[in-house]
Scaffold this motif. Structure first.
Motif, PDB file in Angstrom:
ATOM      1  N   PHE A   1      37.066  35.811  29.871  1.00 15.86           N
ATOM      2  CA  PHE A   1      38.184  34.866  29.954  1.00 15.86           C
ATOM      3  C   PHE A   1      39.484  35.491  29.488  1.00 15.86           C
ATOM      4  O   PHE A   1      40.551  35.192  30.039  1.00 15.86           O
ATOM      5  N   LEU A   2      39.425  36.373  28.506  1.00 11.08           N
ATOM      6  CA  LEU A   2      40.641  37.048  28.062  1.00 11.08           C
ATOM      7  C   LEU A   2      41.232  37.879  29.200  1.00 11.08           C
ATOM      8  O   LEU A   2      42.435  37.823  29.468  1.00 11.08           O
ATOM      9  N   ILE A   3      40.383  38.619  29.898  1.00 11.16           N
ATOM     10  CA  ILE A   3      40.855  39.430  31.029  1.00 11.16           C
ATOM     11  C   ILE A   3      41.401  38.523  32.134  1.00 11.16           C
ATOM     12  O   ILE A   3      42.499  38.748  32.660  1.00 11.16           O
ATOM     13  N   LEU A   4      40.660  37.504  32.491  1.00 13.87           N
ATOM     14  CA  LEU A   4      41.117  36.615  33.566  1.00 13.87           C
ATOM     15  C   LEU A   4      42.422  35.925  33.195  1.00 13.87           C
ATOM     16  O   LEU A   4      43.328  35.806  34.036  1.00 13.87           O
ATOM     17  N   GLU A   5      42.540  35.464  31.962  1.00 13.32           N
ATOM     18  CA  GLU A   5      43.777  34.788  31.536  1.00 13.32           C
ATOM     19  C   GLU A   5      44.964  35.751  31.540  1.00 13.32           C
ATOM     20  O   GLU A   5      46.073  35.373  31.911  1.00 13.32           O
ATOM     21  N   THR A   6      44.743  37.016  31.153  1.00 11.49           N
ATOM     22  CA  THR A   6      45.868  37.953  31.159  1.00 11.49           C
ATOM     23  C   THR A   6      46.310  38.250  32.588  1.00 11.49           C
ATOM     24  O   THR A   6      47.500  38.411  32.846  1.00 11.49           O
ATOM     25  N   PHE A   7      45.372  38.298  33.516  1.00 10.38           N
ATOM     26  CA  PHE A   7      45.758  38.495  34.914  1.00 10.38           C
ATOM     27  C   PHE A   7      46.428  37.255  35.484  1.00 10.38           C
ATOM     28  O   PHE A   7      47.207  37.339  36.425  1.00 10.38           O
ATOM     29  N   GLN A   8      46.139  36.101  34.912  1.00 11.21           N
ATOM     30  CA  GLN A   8      46.742  34.871  35.413  1.00 11.21           C
ATOM     31  C   GLN A   8      48.225  34.775  35.065  1.00 11.21           C
ATOM     32  O   GLN A   8      48.969  34.099  35.771  1.00 11.21           O
ATOM     33  N   ALA A   9      48.661  35.429  34.014  1.00  7.74           N
ATOM     34  CA  ALA A   9      50.052  35.307  33.560  1.00  7.74           C
ATOM     35  C   ALA A   9      51.009  35.347  34.751  1.00  7.74           C
ATOM     36  O   ALA A   9      51.027  36.300  35.511  1.00  7.74           O
ATOM     37  N   GLY A  10      51.752  34.255  34.927  1.00 10.98           N
ATOM     38  CA  GLY A  10      52.713  34.149  36.022  1.00 10.98           C
ATOM     39  C   GLY A  10      52.124  33.657  37.332  1.00 10.98           C
ATOM     40  O   GLY A  10      52.843  33.485  38.312  1.00 10.98           O
ATOM     41  N   LEU A  11      50.818  33.411  37.365  1.00  7.46           N
ATOM     42  CA  LEU A  11      50.145  32.957  38.586  1.00  7.46           C
ATOM     43  C   LEU A  11      49.392  31.657  38.298  1.00  7.46           C
ATOM     44  O   LEU A  11      49.260  31.242  37.159  1.00  7.46           O
TER      45      LEU A  11
ATOM     46  N   GLU B   1      42.559  57.315  34.420  1.00  8.80           N
ATOM     47  CA  GLU B   1      43.679  57.086  35.342  1.00  8.80           C
ATOM     48  C   GLU B   1      43.171  56.976  36.779  1.00  8.80           C
ATOM     49  O   GLU B   1      43.704  56.190  37.568  1.00  8.80           O
ATOM     50  N   ASP B   2      42.141  57.735  37.122  1.00  6.18           N
ATOM     51  CA  ASP B   2      41.561  57.650  38.469  1.00  6.18           C
ATOM     52  C   ASP B   2      40.995  56.259  38.725  1.00  6.18           C
ATOM     53  O   ASP B   2      41.173  55.703  39.808  1.00  6.18           O
ATOM     54  N   LYS B   3      40.311  55.696  37.733  1.00  9.71           N
ATOM     55  CA  LYS B   3      39.747  54.349  37.884  1.00  9.71           C
ATOM     56  C   LYS B   3      40.871  53.320  38.013  1.00  9.71           C
ATOM     57  O   LYS B   3      40.785  52.395  38.821  1.00  9.71           O
ATOM     58  N   ILE B   4      41.939  53.508  37.244  1.00  3.64           N
ATOM     59  CA  ILE B   4      43.083  52.589  37.321  1.00  3.64           C
ATOM     60  C   ILE B   4      43.696  52.659  38.717  1.00  3.64           C
ATOM     61  O   ILE B   4      44.015  51.627  39.317  1.00  3.64           O
ATOM     62  N   GLU B   5      43.832  53.847  39.267  1.00 11.68           N
ATOM     63  CA  GLU B   5      44.363  53.996  40.627  1.00 11.68           C
ATOM     64  C   GLU B   5      43.433  53.378  41.660  1.00 11.68           C
ATOM     65  O   GLU B   5      43.889  52.763  42.632  1.00 11.68           O
ATOM     66  N   GLU B   6      42.132  53.518  41.441  1.00 11.36           N
ATOM     67  CA  GLU B   6      41.151  52.891  42.335  1.00 11.36           C
ATOM     68  C   GLU B   6      41.326  51.361  42.311  1.00 11.36           C
ATOM     69  O   GLU B   6      41.312  50.712  43.358  1.00 11.36           O
ATOM     70  N   LEU B   7      41.514  50.797  41.126  1.00 15.73           N
ATOM     71  CA  LEU B   7      41.727  49.353  41.002  1.00 15.73           C
ATOM     72  C   LEU B   7      43.029  48.923  41.675  1.00 15.73           C
ATOM     73  O   LEU B   7      43.099  47.828  42.247  1.00 15.73           O
ATOM     74  N   MET B   8      44.027  49.784  41.622  1.00 10.77           N
ATOM     75  CA  MET B   8      45.310  49.477  42.273  1.00 10.77           C
ATOM     76  C   MET B   8      45.166  49.368  43.791  1.00 10.77           C
ATOM     77  O   MET B   8      45.984  48.738  44.448  1.00 10.77           O
ATOM     78  N   GLN B   9      44.125  49.961  44.341  1.00 10.83           N
ATOM     79  CA  GLN B   9      43.890  49.902  45.794  1.00 10.83           C
ATOM     80  C   GLN B   9      42.970  48.739  46.188  1.00 10.83           C
ATOM     81  O   GLN B   9      42.773  48.485  47.372  1.00 10.83           O
ATOM     82  N   ASN B  10      42.444  48.039  45.204  1.00 15.21           N
ATOM     83  CA  ASN B  10      41.476  46.961  45.457  1.00 15.21           C
ATOM     84  C   ASN B  10      42.209  45.672  45.820  1.00 15.21           C
ATOM     85  O   ASN B  10      42.790  45.014  44.957  1.00 15.21           O
ATOM     86  N   THR B  11      42.166  45.297  47.086  1.00 13.40           N
ATOM     87  CA  THR B  11      42.888  44.108  47.551  1.00 13.40           C
ATOM     88  C   THR B  11      42.225  42.801  47.104  1.00 13.40           C
ATOM     89  O   THR B  11      42.806  41.735  47.268  1.00 13.40           O
ATOM     90  N   GLY B  12      41.047  42.884  46.512  1.00 12.76           N
ATOM     91  CA  GLY B  12      40.355  41.680  46.068  1.00 12.76           C
ATOM     92  C   GLY B  12      40.790  41.172  44.709  1.00 12.76           C
ATOM     93  O   GLY B  12      40.393  40.085  44.296  1.00 12.76           O
ATOM     94  N   ILE B  13      41.608  41.965  43.992  1.00 16.83           N
ATOM     95  CA  ILE B  13      42.069  41.570  42.660  1.00 16.83           C
ATOM     96  C   ILE B  13      43.594  41.513  42.656  1.00 16.83           C
ATOM     97  O   ILE B  13      44.239  41.815  43.658  1.00 16.83           O
ATOM     98  N   ILE B  14      44.147  41.158  41.530  1.00 21.11           N
ATOM     99  CA  ILE B  14      45.604  41.209  41.338  1.00 21.11           C
ATOM    100  C   ILE B  14      45.948  42.662  41.019  1.00 21.11           C
ATOM    101  O   ILE B  14      45.508  43.204  40.011  1.00 21.11           O
ATOM    102  N   ARG B  15      46.719  43.281  41.904  1.00 27.16           N
ATOM    103  CA  ARG B  15      47.004  44.716  41.754  1.00 27.16           C
ATOM    104  C   ARG B  15      48.318  44.934  41.008  1.00 27.16           C
ATOM    105  O   ARG B  15      49.300  45.388  41.555  1.00 27.16           O
ATOM    106  N   ASN B  16      48.286  44.616  39.742  1.00 27.24           N
ATOM    107  CA  ASN B  16      49.437  44.798  38.869  1.00 27.24           C
ATOM    108  C   ASN B  16      49.052  45.888  37.867  1.00 27.24           C
ATOM    109  O   ASN B  16      48.154  45.698  37.045  1.00 27.24           O
ATOM    110  N   LYS B  17      49.723  47.010  37.969  1.00 28.00           N
ATOM    111  CA  LYS B  17      49.347  48.170  37.144  1.00 28.00           C
ATOM    112  C   LYS B  17      49.436  47.882  35.651  1.00 28.00           C
ATOM    113  O   LYS B  17      48.579  48.308  34.876  1.00 28.00           O
TER     114      LYS B  17
END
Length: 189
Positions: A39-49, A78-94
């Protein structure tokens, strides 16, 4: 088949997913660290949404973030972070993705100090939910002095994207506060 006679908090009536979340999770006390971290992760991604945006992507987040395993997330490269940045299924906010990594690290430091994150977070309410008596869900605050205090302490401990609004939403999601409206069926379950 859904029981349409149930009276729910007004915010959740726009979709079946929202209703299911409301009925089964929102306001239910959570004491286990893995769920508190999720929930902490999900709530932080929710900020502004909107929360429904996050709920619609929850399973994508679960898959992308190793089922919210904070020990793995704390080690993301950093490679994993870049991989997540390409994932269209999540919020891609670096910044939020990097915050997930640093929050996992801070989460484990809190565990070391308090024995568990649950011990830390629930000490603010003496281990018991705060039951608010709201006529309607519109009366629920966005922040409280307690969420301000927790937010300030989490930031001091190195957490990111944990403003008071995010923390109050986390408190609602994990049952630290019960903001179900007085006429909501879940008040009596």
């Amino acid at each position: 088949m859904e029981d349409t006679t149930l009276i729910r908090c007004s915010w959740c009536n726009s979709s079946d997913l929202y209703k299911k979340y409301h009925d089964e999770e929102w306001g239910v006390p959570v004491y286990d660290d893995p769920t508190l971290f999720e929930f902490l992760i999900l709530e932080t991604f929710q900020a502004g949404l909107s929360w429904i945006t996050i709920l619609n992507k929850r399973e994508n987040f679960r898959a992308a973030f190793d089922h919210f395993d904070y020990k793995k997330i704390a080690q993301y490269s950093e490679d994993k972070i870049e991989e997540l940045m390409q994932n269209t299924g999540i919020i891609r906010n670096k910044l939020k993705i990097k915050a997930a990594v640093s929050n996992a690290q801070a989460f484990m430091k809190v565990q070391e100090e308090f024995g568990s994150f649950s011990n830390y977070i629930w000490k603010y309410t003496d281990g018991k939910p705060i039951i608010n008596n709201l006529k309607t869900s519109k009366e629920a605050p966005a922040t409280t002095p307690l969420s301000d205090e927790i937010s300030k302490d989490l930031k001091k401990r190195g957490f990111k994207f944990v403003g008071s609004t995010v923390i109050y939403a986390h408190m609602q999601a994990t049952g630290m506060v019960n903001d179900h409206a007085e006429d909501c069926w879940t008040r009596t379950k």
